[in-house]
Design a protein around this motif. Structure first.
Motif, PDB file in Angstrom:
ATOM      1  N   GLN A 182       0.833  -1.208   0.000  1.00 14.38           N
ATOM      2  CA  GLN A 182       0.000   0.000   0.000  1.00 14.38           C
ATOM      3  C   GLN A 182       0.865   1.255   0.000  1.00 14.38           C
ATOM      4  O   GLN A 182       0.529   2.253  -0.652  1.00 14.38           O
ATOM      5  CB  GLN A 182      -0.949  -0.004   1.189  1.00 14.38           C
ATOM      6  N   VAL A 183       1.963   1.210   0.738  1.00  8.72           N
ATOM      7  CA  VAL A 183       2.898   2.340   0.711  1.00  8.72           C
ATOM      8  C   VAL A 183       3.439   2.524  -0.708  1.00  8.72           C
ATOM      9  O   VAL A 183       3.531   3.653  -1.226  1.00  8.72           O
ATOM     10  CB  VAL A 183       4.045   2.118   1.713  1.00  8.72           C
ATOM     11  N   ALA A 184       3.771   1.419  -1.347  1.00  5.66           N
ATOM     12  CA  ALA A 184       4.261   1.487  -2.722  1.00  5.66           C
ATOM     13  C   ALA A 184       3.195   2.050  -3.652  1.00  5.66           C
ATOM     14  O   ALA A 184       3.514   2.794  -4.594  1.00  5.66           O
ATOM     15  CB  ALA A 184       4.690   0.093  -3.187  1.00  5.66           C
ATOM     16  N   LEU A 185       1.937   1.724  -3.403  1.00  6.57           N
ATOM     17  CA  LEU A 185       0.847   2.240  -4.226  1.00  6.57           C
ATOM     18  C   LEU A 185       0.728   3.752  -4.103  1.00  6.57           C
ATOM     19  O   LEU A 185       0.537   4.461  -5.102  1.00  6.57           O
ATOM     20  CB  LEU A 185      -0.465   1.571  -3.811  1.00  6.57           C
ATOM     21  N   ILE A 186       0.859   4.271  -2.894  1.00  6.69           N
ATOM     22  CA  ILE A 186       0.803   5.726  -2.697  1.00  6.69           C
ATOM     23  C   ILE A 186       1.922   6.411  -3.467  1.00  6.69           C
ATOM     24  O   ILE A 186       1.702   7.408  -4.176  1.00  6.69           O
ATOM     25  CB  ILE A 186       0.880   6.066  -1.199  1.00  6.69           C
ATOM     26  N   HIS A 187       3.123   5.865  -3.358  1.00  2.73           N
ATOM     27  CA  HIS A 187       4.261   6.467  -4.068  1.00  2.73           C
ATOM     28  C   HIS A 187       4.103   6.334  -5.584  1.00  2.73           C
ATOM     29  O   HIS A 187       4.501   7.238  -6.341  1.00  2.73           O
ATOM     30  CB  HIS A 187       5.562   5.830  -3.593  1.00  2.73           C
ATOM     31  N   ALA A 188       3.512   5.227  -6.034  1.00  2.00           N
ATOM     32  CA  ALA A 188       3.283   5.057  -7.473  1.00  2.00           C
ATOM     33  C   ALA A 188       2.297   6.093  -7.981  1.00  2.00           C
ATOM     34  O   ALA A 188       2.473   6.660  -9.072  1.00  2.00           O
ATOM     35  CB  ALA A 188       2.770   3.649  -7.753  1.00  2.00           C
ATOM     36  N   ALA A 189       1.256   6.351  -7.206  1.00  5.81           N
ATOM     37  CA  ALA A 189       0.287   7.379  -7.602  1.00  5.81           C
ATOM     38  C   ALA A 189       0.943   8.748  -7.640  1.00  5.81           C
ATOM     39  O   ALA A 189       0.713   9.539  -8.574  1.00  5.81           O
ATOM     40  CB  ALA A 189      -0.893   7.379  -6.630  1.00  5.81           C
ATOM     41  N   ALA A 190       1.760   9.038  -6.632  1.00  2.00           N
ATOM     42  CA  ALA A 190       2.430  10.346  -6.582  1.00  2.00           C
ATOM     43  C   ALA A 190       3.415  10.518  -7.728  1.00  2.00           C
ATOM     44  O   ALA A 190       3.624  11.641  -8.220  1.00  2.00           O
ATOM     45  CB  ALA A 190       3.141  10.503  -5.239  1.00  2.00           C
ATOM     46  N   ALA A 191       4.007   9.403  -8.185  1.00  2.00           N
ATOM     47  CA  ALA A 191       4.992   9.478  -9.269  1.00  2.00           C
ATOM     48  C   ALA A 191       4.365   9.958 -10.571  1.00  2.00           C
ATOM     49  O   ALA A 191       5.079  10.425 -11.474  1.00  2.00           O
ATOM     50  CB  ALA A 191       5.638   8.110  -9.479  1.00  2.00           C
ATOM     51  N   SER A 192       3.043   9.876 -10.673  1.00  2.00           N
ATOM     52  CA  SER A 192       2.362  10.333 -11.886  1.00  2.00           C
ATOM     53  C   SER A 192       2.339  11.846 -11.996  1.00  2.00           C
ATOM     54  O   SER A 192       2.069  12.393 -13.070  1.00  2.00           O
ATOM     55  CB  SER A 192       0.924   9.806 -11.896  1.00  2.00           C
ATOM     56  N   GLY A 193       2.575  12.545 -10.883  1.00  2.00           N
ATOM     57  CA  GLY A 193       2.472  13.995 -10.871  1.00  2.00           C
ATOM     58  C   GLY A 193       1.073  14.504 -10.592  1.00  2.00           C
ATOM     59  O   GLY A 193       0.855  15.713 -10.452  1.00  2.00           O
ATOM     60  N   THR A 194       0.124  13.587 -10.499  1.00  2.00           N
ATOM     61  CA  THR A 194      -1.271  13.943 -10.201  1.00  2.00           C
ATOM     62  C   THR A 194      -1.437  14.115  -8.689  1.00  2.00           C
ATOM     63  O   THR A 194      -0.835  13.370  -7.913  1.00  2.00           O
ATOM     64  CB  THR A 194      -2.209  12.819 -10.704  1.00  2.00           C
ATOM     65  N   PRO A 195      -2.231  15.072  -8.225  1.00  7.00           N
ATOM     66  CA  PRO A 195      -2.473  15.204  -6.788  1.00  7.00           C
ATOM     67  C   PRO A 195      -3.022  13.902  -6.197  1.00  7.00           C
ATOM     68  O   PRO A 195      -3.832  13.219  -6.823  1.00  7.00           O
ATOM     69  CB  PRO A 195      -3.496  16.341  -6.691  1.00  7.00           C
ATOM     70  N   VAL A 196      -2.581  13.603  -4.974  1.00  5.58           N
ATOM     71  CA  VAL A 196      -2.940  12.342  -4.331  1.00  5.58           C
ATOM     72  C   VAL A 196      -3.694  12.605  -3.029  1.00  5.58           C
ATOM     73  O   VAL A 196      -3.219  13.348  -2.163  1.00  5.58           O
ATOM     74  CB  VAL A 196      -1.680  11.497  -4.031  1.00  5.58           C
ATOM     75  N   VAL A 197      -4.859  11.998  -2.917  1.00  4.18           N
ATOM     76  CA  VAL A 197      -5.639  12.012  -1.679  1.00  4.18           C
ATOM     77  C   VAL A 197      -5.623  10.595  -1.114  1.00  4.18           C
ATOM     78  O   VAL A 197      -5.973   9.647  -1.821  1.00  4.18           O
ATOM     79  CB  VAL A 197      -7.089  12.467  -1.932  1.00  4.18           C
ATOM     80  N   VAL A 198      -5.220  10.453   0.132  1.00  7.55           N
ATOM     81  CA  VAL A 198      -5.172   9.135   0.769  1.00  7.55           C
ATOM     82  C   VAL A 198      -6.308   9.032   1.774  1.00  7.55           C
ATOM     83  O   VAL A 198      -6.467   9.912   2.636  1.00  7.55           O
ATOM     84  CB  VAL A 198      -3.821   8.898   1.467  1.00  7.55           C
ATOM     85  N   ALA A 199      -7.109   7.980   1.662  1.00  7.11           N
ATOM     86  CA  ALA A 199      -8.168   7.683   2.625  1.00  7.11           C
ATOM     87  C   ALA A 199      -7.760   6.452   3.417  1.00  7.11           C
ATOM     88  O   ALA A 199      -7.479   5.397   2.828  1.00  7.11           O
ATOM     89  CB  ALA A 199      -9.496   7.447   1.918  1.00  7.11           C
ATOM     90  N   ILE A 200      -7.699   6.573   4.734  1.00  8.47           N
ATOM     91  CA  ILE A 200      -7.252   5.490   5.607  1.00  8.47           C
ATOM     92  C   ILE A 200      -8.456   4.785   6.212  1.00  8.47           C
ATOM     93  O   ILE A 200      -9.308   5.415   6.848  1.00  8.47           O
ATOM     94  CB  ILE A 200      -6.347   6.009   6.729  1.00  8.47           C
ATOM     95  N   VAL A 201      -8.502   3.466   6.032  1.00  7.54           N
ATOM     96  CA  VAL A 201      -9.543   2.635   6.624  1.00  7.54           C
ATOM     97  C   VAL A 201      -8.889   1.808   7.729  1.00  7.54           C
ATOM     98  O   VAL A 201      -8.075   0.927   7.459  1.00  7.54           O
ATOM     99  CB  VAL A 201     -10.190   1.706   5.579  1.00  7.54           C
ATOM    100  N   ALA A 202      -9.222   2.102   8.985  1.00 11.33           N
ATOM    101  CA  ALA A 202      -8.608   1.404  10.113  1.00 11.33           C
ATOM    102  C   ALA A 202      -9.408   1.692  11.366  1.00 11.33           C
ATOM    103  O   ALA A 202     -10.266   2.578  11.385  1.00 11.33           O
ATOM    104  CB  ALA A 202      -7.147   1.837  10.295  1.00 11.33           C
ATOM    105  N   GLY A 203      -9.073   0.934  12.428  1.00 10.22           N
ATOM    106  CA  GLY A 203      -9.790   1.092  13.683  1.00 10.22           C
ATOM    107  C   GLY A 203      -9.111   1.972  14.689  1.00 10.22           C
ATOM    108  O   GLY A 203      -9.723   2.368  15.692  1.00 10.22           O
ATOM    109  N   SER A 204      -7.839   2.294  14.473  1.00 10.59           N
ATOM    110  CA  SER A 204      -7.134   3.225  15.362  1.00 10.59           C
ATOM    111  C   SER A 204      -5.917   3.764  14.627  1.00 10.59           C
ATOM    112  O   SER A 204      -5.818   3.618  13.406  1.00 10.59           O
ATOM    113  CB  SER A 204      -6.742   2.539  16.683  1.00 10.59           C
ATOM    114  N   ALA A 205      -4.992   4.350  15.353  1.00  9.85           N
ATOM    115  CA  ALA A 205      -3.906   5.129  14.749  1.00  9.85           C
ATOM    116  C   ALA A 205      -3.060   4.315  13.766  1.00  9.85           C
ATOM    117  O   ALA A 205      -2.752   3.144  13.997  1.00  9.85           O
ATOM    118  CB  ALA A 205      -3.011   5.700  15.842  1.00  9.85           C
ATOM    119  N   VAL A 206      -2.681   4.976  12.680  1.00  5.60           N
ATOM    120  CA  VAL A 206      -1.786   4.430  11.662  1.00  5.60           C
ATOM    121  C   VAL A 206      -0.639   5.421  11.485  1.00  5.60           C
ATOM    122  O   VAL A 206      -0.882   6.620  11.305  1.00  5.60           O
ATOM    123  CB  VAL A 206      -2.518   4.233  10.319  1.00  5.60           C
TER     124      VAL A 206
END
Length: 696
Positions: free
Chosen positions: A466-490
């Motif tokens: 998932q970390v790699a996916l975020i960086h892959a999206a950012a590598a496109s130059g397009t703005p990136v919004v990350v939505a976190i699905v979890a039960g407590s702190a990440v």
């Protein structure tokens, strides 16, 4: 003229009725009321589906026409049928919306009634000591005051429809994998100041039952701990309702009845014939049995005597339109905007790349006892497609990073959905802990598995792909919004620089995808606030060992620990941004007869309507004993139109400022000047001082 005799008060009538029933019940019948019955047989008949029917959880006598307690679980909805699935409890904790939680509680009460239940286990208020706790999603957060207020709202909402609510798990249950064996040591101050006050708050509000925890506290299992169940719960707090165990392994010795446990669930493995034999042998007094049955009957008859708010509780109320609308409202209010450089809200995007496996997954949280089988679940991908149309949405996931980068490059913005599922965190399902459920493999039921499912997290970071996916999206130059699905702190340190905006959306229930689309597109202004602290480093949290045999809990965790240690969090407790801006002014605090009266002016200084959670923290002088630098002592959620100013008044009772004196085994209010800090998060706000005298 003869004066008519006064009509007995309802409680006097109930007491007389209970006394008559006790006289008619045999010892065996009384002991039968002190345990559940038929659970194992029902589970087998239902193919081991938890919640397929109401479970008999104590009480009842067919000969005398007494109804049993019919139990349903439900921290995020009634765990029967196809009930409304709300955002998980932690998500609702992020709303800081007491009225909303009360309304959610009412829906759970209504849907429980509509499905043959009269007893609910929805109120979980165990304190989040460490974010690795697998069942963190089932509670409201890390702060005792916040836990008590939100839990009381839920419980009283449920009970408004004459469902008996129970508050759980009593006490110090804050880890999952080792819950059946761990011995939690806590001194008197930690116990009474940190880990118990929220339970007292809920019971003082009228919640009628208590469920004990599996773990030990100071060497004794909670379900047979006289110090907890009698000395504190009954003696110090004056609780008059009944106490029951958690399901299986909730009590280990028959003396649990004498210690204060009224019901063993779900079957009489320790009570039952063993308890009868103990009474006949003289090792358990008959008065112990009568006391337990009196508590059970008094509670049941009290609820049965009340008038119902609704004329009927039919099946048409289950997941009805109004209840689904409330699930959407909760999902919209719970999301916490952690960071935003102006990318959000999205303004008329032509193309959105919705990235991540979790974007297309129905993912409402834990698959254990809190699982709700909703009639439908809107995923993030479905929500965005419904809002913008299929042609505007591109989708790829972490299995093909090149495709993800290409999708992001072809879009105006990339929405990357990351986080966890019931596989990484949740109720620990393994072996006989699952009552043998792992031995039966059923397609499509991930909670039944030969390998461990859920439990405490082994990491506070996102999975590497998932970390790699975020960086892959950012590598496109397009703005990136990350939505976190979890039960407590990440933890976010390894990828946050690649994101233009970060939204913590939690396990957001059946309408989560709809809510996410409305939030990122600006139809709804984010208003959630973190109910926990997000650290910069896992080492900043207390020590945590998910396989511990023993652990010590002290006064320090979450924001109190980081403030004591002088460590800056990444995101403070109470943090949450908005699409507007709020300002604070004119803070005053004065010592009133019954507490500190606080007043502050809050202004919406932006151009869109929004909601702000006004938080009041108080710091004691800390001379008589070391205390946290400040603690949340009041909060209020206010809706403000653009340019609107509202005067917010908050009240801090003196009783909430007392510290526990272990020498006197009582509470003391320290003389001196108390810091009063009011703002939109625990790390920001206006400050003043007020002198408080213990002598009045």
């Amino acid at each position: 003229m003869t004066t008519p005799a006064p009509t007995p008060a309802p409680q006097d009538q109930i007491a007389a009725q209970v006394a008559q029933l006790l006289a008619e019940l045999t010892l065996a019948e009384k002991v039968e009321m002190m345990s559940g019955k038929g659970f194992f047989e029902a589970l087998a008949q239902d193919d081991r589906v938890w919640g397929a029917r109401p479970y008999r959880a104590g009480g009842g006598n067919e000969r005398l026409g007494l109804s049993p307690l019919w139990f349903t679980d439900g921290p995020r909805g009634v765990t029967r049928g196809n009930s409304t699935c709300f955002p998980c409890t932690m998500a609702r904790g992020a709303t800081f919306d007491v009225d909303l939680e009360w309304r959610v509680g009412q829906v759970m009460g209504i849907e429980a009634r509509a499905q043959g239940c009269n007893f609910s286990g929805a109120v979980c208020i165990n304190l989040l000591r460490h974010p690795a706790w697998g069942r963190a999603q089932e509670t409201y957060g890390e702060d005792p005051h916040h836990l008590g207020v939100m839990g009381a709202a839920m419980g009283t909402g449920i009970q408004a429809h004459n469902i008996i609510a129970t508050v759980k798990h009593f006490a110090l249950n804050s880890m999952e994998n080792a819950r059946f064996k761990v011995n939690v040591t806590a001194d008197e101050r930690a116990l009474h100041e940190v880990y118990l006050p929220h339970f007292k708050h809920c019971l003082d509000a009228g919640i009628a039952s208590v469920m004990t925890a599996y773990n030990k506290v100071n060497g004794e299992f909670c379900g047979q701990d006289r110090a907890l169940l009698t000395d504190i719960l009954r003696g110090e707090w004056g609780f008059t309702g009944f106490v029951h165990s958690d399901w299986v392994r909730g009590v280990h010795q028959v003396y649990g009845a004498a210690a204060g446990l009224d019901i063993e669930n779900p079957e009489p493995l320790i009570f039952g014939e063993h308890l009868i034999a103990a009474v006949e042998a003289g090792t358990i007094e008959p008065a112990v049995i009568d006391r337990a049955v009196t508590r059970i009957l008094t509670t049941q008859l009290t609820f049965a005597a009340r008038q119902d708010p609704l004329p009927a509780y039919g099946p048409e109320l289950i997941a009805c339109e109004a209840h689904r609308a409330l699930a959407l409202e909760a999902a919209e209010k719970c999301a916490v905007l952690l960071e935003n450089d102006g990318t959000l809200p999205l303004r008329a995007p032509h193309k959105v790349a919705v990235l991540g496996r979790l974007a297309a997954l129905e993912n409402t949280g834990d698959n254990g006892s809190s699982r709700v089988r909703a009639p439908y679940v809107v995923t993030a991908l479905q929500g965005m497609r419904a809002a913008l149309g299929d042609e505007a949405i591109l989708h790829a996931d972490e299995s093909d990073l090149d495709a993800a980068t290409a999708a992001a490059a072809a879009a105006d913005v990339a929405l990357v959905v990351v986080g966890y599922t019931a596989k990484e965190e949740g109720e620990y399902i393994m072996g006989d802990i699952a009552l043998g459920a792992d031995q039966k493999k059923v397609p499509g039921r991930p909670s039944l598995s030969p390998t461990p499912i859920g439990g405490d997290r082994d990491s506070l970071s996102l999975p590497a792909d998932q970390v790699a996916l975020i960086h892959a999206a950012a590598a496109s130059g397009t703005p990136v919004v990350v939505a976190i699905v979890a039960g407590s702190a990440v933890l976010v340190e390894e990828w946050r620089a690649a994101a233009n905006a970060i939204l913590f959306s939690f396990y957001a229930g059946m309408e989560g995808g709809t809510a996410l689309a409305r939030l990122v597109l600006g139809a709804v202004n984010p208003s959630g606030k973190l109910p926990f602290t997000v650290a910069r480093d896992a080492a900043h949290y207390p020590y945590f060992d998910r396989d511990a045999d023993a652990i010590t809990y002290d006064l320090w965790h979450g924001y109190t620990k980081l403030e004591r240690d002088g460590v800056m969090p990444r995101y403070a407790f109470g943090h949450g941004l908005s699409y507007t801006r709020f300002t604070y002014a004119a803070l005053t605090a004065r010592a009133a007869p019954d507490g500190i009266a606080v007043q502050v002016a809050v202004t919406n200084a932006g151009d869109v309507a929004g909601a702000e959670v006004v938080q009041c923290y108080v710091g004691a002088p800390g001379i008589a004993a070391e205390q946290p630098k400040k603690l949340l002592r009041a909060f209020d959620r206010v809706e403000l139109a653009p340019g609107e100013t509202r005067i917010v008044r908050l009240h801090v009772p003196y009783d909430s400022l007392r510290w526990r004196d272990p020498a006197a085994h009582g509470w003391r209010l320290e003389d001196g000047v108390y810091r009063v800090v009011v703002g939109g998060a625990s790390d920001a706000g206006l400050e003043t001082g007020v002198r408080v005298s213990a002598r009045g």
